[in-house]
Scaffold this motif. Structure first.
Motif, mmCIF file in Angstrom:
data_model
loop_
_atom_site.group_PDB
_atom_site.id
_atom_site.type_symbol
_atom_site.label_atom_id
_atom_site.label_comp_id
_atom_site.label_asym_id
_atom_site.label_seq_id
_atom_site.Cartn_x
_atom_site.Cartn_y
_atom_site.Cartn_z
ATOM 1 N N ALA A 67 6.648 -1.148 2.676
ATOM 2 C CA ALA A 67 7.219 -2.235 1.870
ATOM 3 C C ALA A 67 8.408 -2.870 2.584
ATOM 4 O O ALA A 67 8.572 -4.095 2.579
ATOM 5 N N LEU A 112 9.349 -6.584 1.263
ATOM 6 C CA LEU A 112 9.077 -6.646 -0.171
ATOM 7 C C LEU A 112 10.167 -5.901 -0.924
ATOM 8 O O LEU A 112 10.697 -4.892 -0.455
ATOM 9 N N ASN A 122 4.545 -7.464 -12.506
ATOM 10 C CA ASN A 122 4.676 -7.983 -11.141
ATOM 11 C C ASN A 122 5.003 -6.861 -10.157
ATOM 12 O O ASN A 122 4.477 -6.823 -9.039
ATOM 13 N N ASP A 123 5.892 -5.958 -10.581
ATOM 14 C CA ASP A 123 6.196 -4.798 -9.739
ATOM 15 C C ASP A 123 4.952 -3.938 -9.543
ATOM 16 O O ASP A 123 4.700 -3.418 -8.453
ATOM 17 N N MET A 177 2.592 -5.488 -7.011
ATOM 18 C CA MET A 177 3.075 -5.277 -5.640
ATOM 19 C C MET A 177 2.797 -3.850 -5.186
ATOM 20 O O MET A 177 2.332 -3.622 -4.060
ATOM 21 N N TYR A 195 -0.926 -6.218 2.615
ATOM 22 C CA TYR A 195 0.096 -6.990 3.324
ATOM 23 C C TYR A 195 -0.012 -6.675 4.826
ATOM 24 O O TYR A 195 -0.234 -5.530 5.214
ATOM 25 N N GLU A 231 -0.177 -11.950 2.691
ATOM 26 C CA GLU A 231 -0.792 -11.135 1.644
ATOM 27 C C GLU A 231 -2.282 -11.433 1.662
ATOM 28 O O GLU A 231 -2.698 -12.593 1.574
#
Length: 338
Positions: free
Chosen positions: A276, A281, A297-298, A301, A310, A321
Motif C-alpha cells: 500500500a 495509498l 471505500n477503505d 481499497m 494496483y 489501478e
C-alpha cells in the motif's frame, strides 16, 4: 477455496426454520379480510417509510390488488399442490412459495423495526418534498381492531415505468388530449411479490425480492467464507457496530469481487502494508498494527490490495489501478523465461 454443497445446506437448515402455516393463515384471513384496517406507505432506497393518504374510493381496489389476489392465490394453490420451501435451499418456480426469516434480511428487518418502534417518525408523503420517482416500494400494513389477526405487511417493488410525471405526460379525456392534471400517475404492481408476517418473509417473486432487499444468500454465503479466511490471516480494525460482512452486504461491486478473491494470500500483513505504501495509498493502521477499515471505500481499497489490483508501469513508472485482469499463458501468467 471451494464450498461443500452439503455444508451450505446444513448451515441454511440450521439457521432458517418456519413455524408458520401459510395456508392456515390465508384461510383465516378469508374470514376477516373485509374487517382489516389498511395503511399504505411507500419507502425510499434508505428504507425510510412515508404514509400515503389514500382516497376512500380506492379502498376496495387496493384491497383487491394487494390482499385479495394474494389470499386467493394461496387458497387455490393449497388445492393444486402449491408448496412452501426455504429460500436458501430452493429456486423459485410457479408451484413454490419461498420463505426466509426476517432476521436474515437486514433491510427488511430494519424496515419492520422502523414501522414498529419508530412509527412516530413516519410522515405523510408529499411529492414536492420526497419525489415519487425516488420511491422503491409500496408497503401495505393490515391490522385487525380486536387483534384476532396478527398485523402483517404486503410489499411490492415499484418500477420507474409505473409512475408517470405530470410535467411530461398527457391525458385523454373523451376525445380530447389534455395536459396531465396531477403531479404523478401511478399504476400499482399487480403481481404477488412479498408477504411479511410472524417474522417470516414469504416470497412470491424471487427476482423482485432480491433486488429490493439486496439479498442473495448464495453469494453472501461464499462471501462469509472468504471473510473468515481474511480475518484469520489479517488483523483488521472496524468502528464499533461495523463488520466486514455488514459493509460487503451494502456494496454490490464488493460482494461480486470478493466471490473471485483467491484466499491463498500471496502477502502477509506487513507485506500488504508495504505494498500500500509503494502504491501511495492511504491505508491506516492502529497502535497494535491492525489495518483500519472505517467505511466501504477503505474496504474496497483493502480488497484491491489483496487482489493485487494496483501496479506501477515498468515503462512509464506511473501507478495504475487495474479494473480487470487476465493471466497470460499457463500456468497463471508466470513471467517469461529470459
Amino acid at each position: 477455496m471451494t464450498l461443500d454443497t452439503n455444508d451450505q445446506d446444513s448451515k441454511a437448515s440450521e439457521k432458517v426454520t418456519v413455524g408458520f402455516d401459510l395456508f392456515n393463515w390465508a384461510n383465516n384471513i378469508e374470514r376477516f379480510k373485509k374487517e382489516l384496517d389498511m395503511e399504505v406507505l411507500v419507502i425510499n432506497k434508505h428504507f425510510t417509510p412515508f404514509r400515503l393518504n389514500l382516497d376512500q374510493n380506492l379502498d376496495n381496489q387496493t384491497r383487491t390488488i394487494f390482499l385479495y389476489e394474494l389470499v386467493n392465490f394461496i387458497n387455490k394453490g393449497a388445492e393444486i399442490g402449491l408448496e412452501v420451501r426455504q429460500f436458501e435451499m430452493e429456486e423459485a418456480s410457479k408451484d413454490v412459495v419461498l420463505y426466509t426469516t426476517l432476521n436474515r434480511v437486514e433491510r427488511a428487518s430494519y424496515l419492520l423495526d422502523f414501522l414498529k418502534n419508530r412509527y412516530a417518525e413516519v410522515v405523510d408523503f408529499n411529492n414536492s418534498e420526497h419525489e415519487f420517482r425516488l420511491m422503491k416500494a409500496i408497503v401495505v400494513k393490515f391490522t385487525h381492531k380486536t387483534g384476532e389477526v396478527e398485523p402483517f405487511y404486503i410489499i411490492k417493488q415499484l418500477a420507474s415505468s409505473q409512475a408517470v410525471s405530470g410535467t411530461t405526460a398527457w391525458q385523454i379525456n373523451s376525445s380530447k388530449v389534455e395536459a396531465f392534471a396531477s403531479d404523478v400517475s401511478l399504476k400499482p404492481p399487480l403481481d404477488n411479490q412479498m408477504l411479511l408476517v410472524d417474522n417470516q418473509i414469504f416470497v412470491f417473486n424471487q427476482a423482485k425480492f432480491e433486488r429490493l432487499f439486496n439479498y442473495d444468500y448464495k453469494k453472501q454465503l461464499v462471501a462469509e467464507e472468504k471473510v473468515r479466511a481474511i480475518e484469520q490471516h489479517f488483523k483488521l480494525s472496524f468502528p464499533e457496530g461495523v463488520s466486514m460482512n455488514m459493509l460487503i452486504k451494502e456494496r454490490k461491486k464488493t460482494l461480486a469481487k470478493i466471490q473471485k478473491l483467491d484466499v491463498d494470500f500471496p502477502m502477509n500483513q506487513e507485506e500488504l502494508i508495504e505494498y500500500a505504501d509503494e502504491m501511495q495509498l492511504e491505508l491506516m493502521t492502529d497502535d497494535q498494527g491492525a489495518i483500519i477499515i472505517l467505511d466501504g471505500n477503505d474496504l474496497d481499497m483493502f480488497i484491491g490490495l489483496l487482489n493485487e489490483d494496483y501496479m506501477v508501469s515498468t515503462v512509464t513508472n506511473r501507478r495504475y489501478e487495474i479494473t480487470a485482469k487476465k493471466a497470460m499463458n499457463a500456468p497463471d501468467g508466470e513471467p517469461p523465461r529470459g
